[in-house]
Design a protein around this motif. Structure first.
Motif, PDB file in Angstrom:
ATOM      1  N   THR A  84      53.609  46.755  38.709  1.00 24.41           N
ATOM      2  CA  THR A  84      54.227  45.755  37.855  1.00 24.41           C
ATOM      3  C   THR A  84      54.768  44.608  38.695  1.00 24.41           C
ATOM      4  O   THR A  84      55.055  44.775  39.890  1.00 24.41           O
ATOM      5  CB  THR A  84      55.380  46.357  37.042  1.00 24.41           C
ATOM      6  OG1 THR A  84      56.432  46.721  37.939  1.00 24.41           O
ATOM      7  CG2 THR A  84      54.921  47.576  36.248  1.00 24.41           C
ATOM      8  N   PRO A  85      54.940  43.434  38.101  1.00 20.36           N
ATOM      9  CA  PRO A  85      55.532  42.322  38.850  1.00 20.36           C
ATOM     10  C   PRO A  85      56.895  42.651  39.447  1.00 20.36           C
ATOM     11  O   PRO A  85      57.200  42.244  40.572  1.00 20.36           O
ATOM     12  CB  PRO A  85      55.618  41.211  37.807  1.00 20.36           C
ATOM     13  CG  PRO A  85      54.492  41.487  36.872  1.00 20.36           C
ATOM     14  CD  PRO A  85      54.451  42.986  36.770  1.00 20.36           C
TER      15      PRO A  85
ATOM     16  N   ASN B  51      51.470  36.930  34.510  1.00 19.45           N
ATOM     17  CA  ASN B  51      52.460  37.933  34.153  1.00 19.45           C
ATOM     18  C   ASN B  51      53.567  37.989  35.206  1.00 19.45           C
ATOM     19  O   ASN B  51      54.744  38.198  34.866  1.00 19.45           O
ATOM     20  CB  ASN B  51      51.798  39.297  34.011  1.00 19.45           C
ATOM     21  CG  ASN B  51      52.710  40.321  33.366  1.00 19.45           C
ATOM     22  OD1 ASN B  51      53.448  40.034  32.420  1.00 19.45           O
ATOM     23  ND2 ASN B  51      52.680  41.549  33.870  1.00 19.45           N
ATOM     24  N   TYR B  52      53.204  37.794  36.472  1.00 21.21           N
ATOM     25  CA  TYR B  52      54.214  37.736  37.538  1.00 21.21           C
ATOM     26  C   TYR B  52      55.171  36.572  37.280  1.00 21.21           C
ATOM     27  O   TYR B  52      56.392  36.736  37.357  1.00 21.21           O
ATOM     28  CB  TYR B  52      53.513  37.581  38.882  1.00 21.21           C
ATOM     29  CG  TYR B  52      54.441  37.638  40.080  1.00 21.21           C
ATOM     30  CD1 TYR B  52      54.723  38.848  40.708  1.00 21.21           C
ATOM     31  CD2 TYR B  52      55.022  36.476  40.607  1.00 21.21           C
ATOM     32  CE1 TYR B  52      55.574  38.910  41.820  1.00 21.21           C
ATOM     33  CE2 TYR B  52      55.868  36.523  41.703  1.00 21.21           C
ATOM     34  CZ  TYR B  52      56.139  37.737  42.309  1.00 21.21           C
ATOM     35  OH  TYR B  52      56.972  37.790  43.399  1.00 21.21           O
TER      36      TYR B  52
ATOM     37  N   LYS C 287      49.317  37.554  26.978  1.00 24.62           N
ATOM     38  CA  LYS C 287      50.213  36.652  27.706  1.00 24.62           C
ATOM     39  C   LYS C 287      50.254  35.321  26.957  1.00 24.62           C
ATOM     40  O   LYS C 287      49.220  34.804  26.550  1.00 24.62           O
ATOM     41  CB  LYS C 287      49.724  36.453  29.138  1.00 24.62           C
ATOM     42  CG  LYS C 287      49.821  37.712  29.986  1.00 24.62           C
ATOM     43  CD  LYS C 287      49.275  37.508  31.367  1.00 24.62           C
ATOM     44  CE  LYS C 287      47.760  37.420  31.365  1.00 24.62           C
ATOM     45  NZ  LYS C 287      47.109  38.642  30.923  1.00 24.62           N
TER      46      LYS C 287
ATOM     47  N   GLU D  63      49.526  44.061  37.721  1.00 24.97           N
ATOM     48  CA  GLU D  63      49.469  44.174  36.264  1.00 24.97           C
ATOM     49  C   GLU D  63      49.649  42.813  35.606  1.00 24.97           C
ATOM     50  O   GLU D  63      50.668  42.148  35.776  1.00 24.97           O
ATOM     51  CB  GLU D  63      50.570  45.114  35.768  1.00 24.97           C
ATOM     52  CG  GLU D  63      50.505  45.444  34.291  1.00 24.97           C
ATOM     53  CD  GLU D  63      49.371  46.400  33.953  1.00 24.97           C
ATOM     54  OE1 GLU D  63      48.511  45.999  33.137  1.00 24.97           O
ATOM     55  OE2 GLU D  63      49.338  47.514  34.490  1.00 24.97           O
ATOM     56  N   GLY D  64      48.609  42.363  34.877  1.00 18.55           N
ATOM     57  CA  GLY D  64      48.693  41.102  34.160  1.00 18.55           C
ATOM     58  C   GLY D  64      48.496  39.869  35.006  1.00 18.55           C
ATOM     59  O   GLY D  64      48.582  38.755  34.500  1.00 18.55           O
TER      60      GLY D  64
ATOM     61  N   GLY E 203      44.879  36.399  35.400  1.00 16.45           N
ATOM     62  CA  GLY E 203      45.404  37.172  34.284  1.00 16.45           C
ATOM     63  C   GLY E 203      45.178  38.662  34.356  1.00 16.45           C
ATOM     64  O   GLY E 203      45.610  39.392  33.460  1.00 16.45           O
ATOM     65  N   GLY E 204      44.486  39.141  35.381  1.00 17.92           N
ATOM     66  CA  GLY E 204      44.327  40.581  35.559  1.00 17.92           C
ATOM     67  C   GLY E 204      42.914  41.106  35.537  1.00 17.92           C
ATOM     68  O   GLY E 204      42.664  42.227  35.976  1.00 17.92           O
TER      69      GLY E 204
ATOM     70  N   HIS F 138      47.245  43.788  25.492  1.00 18.37           N
ATOM     71  CA  HIS F 138      48.420  43.051  25.965  1.00 18.37           C
ATOM     72  C   HIS F 138      48.092  41.571  26.023  1.00 18.37           C
ATOM     73  O   HIS F 138      47.042  41.180  26.541  1.00 18.37           O
ATOM     74  CB  HIS F 138      48.845  43.550  27.348  1.00 18.37           C
ATOM     75  CG  HIS F 138      50.002  42.793  27.917  1.00 18.37           C
ATOM     76  ND1 HIS F 138      51.288  42.898  27.412  1.00 18.37           N
ATOM     77  CD2 HIS F 138      50.067  41.911  28.945  1.00 18.37           C
ATOM     78  CE1 HIS F 138      52.091  42.114  28.108  1.00 18.37           C
ATOM     79  NE2 HIS F 138      51.384  41.504  29.040  1.00 18.37           N
TER      80      HIS F 138
ATOM     81  N   GLU G 241      55.844  35.185  34.443  1.00 14.62           N
ATOM     82  CA  GLU G 241      56.625  35.475  33.238  1.00 14.62           C
ATOM     83  C   GLU G 241      57.747  36.464  33.515  1.00 14.62           C
ATOM     84  O   GLU G 241      58.857  36.328  33.002  1.00 14.62           O
ATOM     85  CB  GLU G 241      55.701  36.013  32.139  1.00 14.62           C
ATOM     86  CG  GLU G 241      56.399  36.304  30.824  1.00 14.62           C
ATOM     87  CD  GLU G 241      55.456  36.802  29.744  1.00 14.62           C
ATOM     88  OE1 GLU G 241      55.945  37.204  28.676  1.00 14.62           O
ATOM     89  OE2 GLU G 241      54.228  36.808  29.969  1.00 14.62           O
ATOM     90  N   GLN G 242      57.458  37.474  34.352  1.00 16.51           N
ATOM     91  CA  GLN G 242      58.418  38.555  34.556  1.00 16.51           C
ATOM     92  C   GLN G 242      59.440  38.260  35.644  1.00 16.51           C
ATOM     93  O   GLN G 242      60.618  38.613  35.494  1.00 16.51           O
ATOM     94  CB  GLN G 242      57.665  39.850  34.906  1.00 16.51           C
ATOM     95  CG  GLN G 242      56.744  40.365  33.814  1.00 16.51           C
ATOM     96  CD  GLN G 242      57.481  40.738  32.545  1.00 16.51           C
ATOM     97  OE1 GLN G 242      58.569  41.315  32.590  1.00 16.51           O
ATOM     98  NE2 GLN G 242      56.903  40.408  31.395  1.00 16.51           N
TER      99      GLN G 242
END
Length: 277
Positions: free
Chosen positions: A115-116, A214-215, A76, A209-210, A186-187, A74, A217-218
């Motif tokens: 997940t975020p 990622n948080y 980012k 996650e991520g 980044g995780g 995955h 981004e989501q």
């Protein structure tokens, strides 16, 4: 104006028993595509930060995912107007991120991840889906935390990640009955931290996650205060994944870079390293 550089960050815990043998191929492919950044190859997995044109990044990811070990890695992404790296390095390391504990063996499973989107719902409610209080645990170094972190987070002020196991061992009783969510940029660190915590007897531990990026981004920046430190020339990214801008010192008028803004000599509206030194 369109940003010409695509920045990618990615990692995967996967056994790599031929790191030294494949290192030249990784370096050659990155040089062929004029990419810059750093790739770490370790027995426990891969970690990479790269920047280049859209076509070059897509070409590299196609090449990387042709290896079945990295087919589902995955990635980012963020954009920048300038190349944030000075050179291209492919390094061999004993661990992706140094904890000085037994290596992670992904074949044995990974810690549960949240997940975020779900984490934001938990933070909005003040508890997880089972009604347990949610405790955010920052696994990054103190100077990174100072740039920004989640509200009401546990921050152990560690100087290096290898300090984490000893510090968190003292918190097991205090965190009983809660759901702990470990997080990092980044995780990588939060995944390794969550696996370690499970191994030493913590219950209800999740990794974000991520990570923070990622948080952002989501779901954006809700429940997060400040920016996220990154290890390249951009210094920090805001919840829109844009680099922290330069400022002008109110005291001397000098341009203050994002990295100079982290100095204790910088106080916005008063002084900066230029007028203090």
């Amino acid at each position: 104006m369109l940003s010409p550089y695509v920045n990618i960050a990615a990692y995967k815990f996967v056994s790599i028993d031929d790191a030294a043998a494949v290192r030249p191929a990784f370096l050659a492919e990155c040089q062929r595509l004029a990419l810059k950044g750093t790739i770490l190859l370790t027995p426990e997995g891969i970690n990479l930060f790269l920047a280049g044109t859209r076509a070059a990044i897509d070409g590299f990811l196609g090449w990387l995912r042709a290896d079945h070990r990295f087919a589902d890695i995955h990635v980012k992404e963020s954009l920048s107007a300038e190349q944030p790296f000075n050179k291209m390095l492919v390094k061999l390391k004993p661990e992706i991120i140094t904890m000085k504990m037994p290596l992670i063996r992904p074949e044995l499973g990974r810690a549960p991840a949240v997940t975020p989107v779900v984490l934001k719902r938990w933070l909005d409610a003040g508890h997880d889906d089972s009604g347990r209080p949610v405790v955010m645990m920052d696994t990054r170094n103190a100077f990174e935390v100072d740039v920004g972190t989640f509200a009401n987070t546990l921050d152990y002020r560690i100087d290096k990640f290898s300090d984490f196991p000893a510090v968190v061992a003292q918190q097991r009783a205090a965190l009983a009955g809660t759901t702990v969510v470990t997080f990092c940029t980044g995780g990588i660190r939060c995944e390794k931290a969550a696996i370690h915590m499970q191994e030493v007897g913590f219950e209800n531990v999740f990794q974000l996650e991520g990570g923070i990026l990622n948080y952002f981004e989501q779901v954006g920046g809700e429940h997060y205060n400040g920016d996220c430190f990154v290890f390249d020339q951009r210094t920090a990214l805001n919840p829109e994944l844009a680099p922290t801008p330069t400022l002008h010192c109110a005291g001397c008028g000098a341009t203050v870079t994002p990295r100079e803004q982290l100095s204790p000599q910088f106080v916005e509206g008063k002084h900066c390293p230029h007028c203090m030194g």
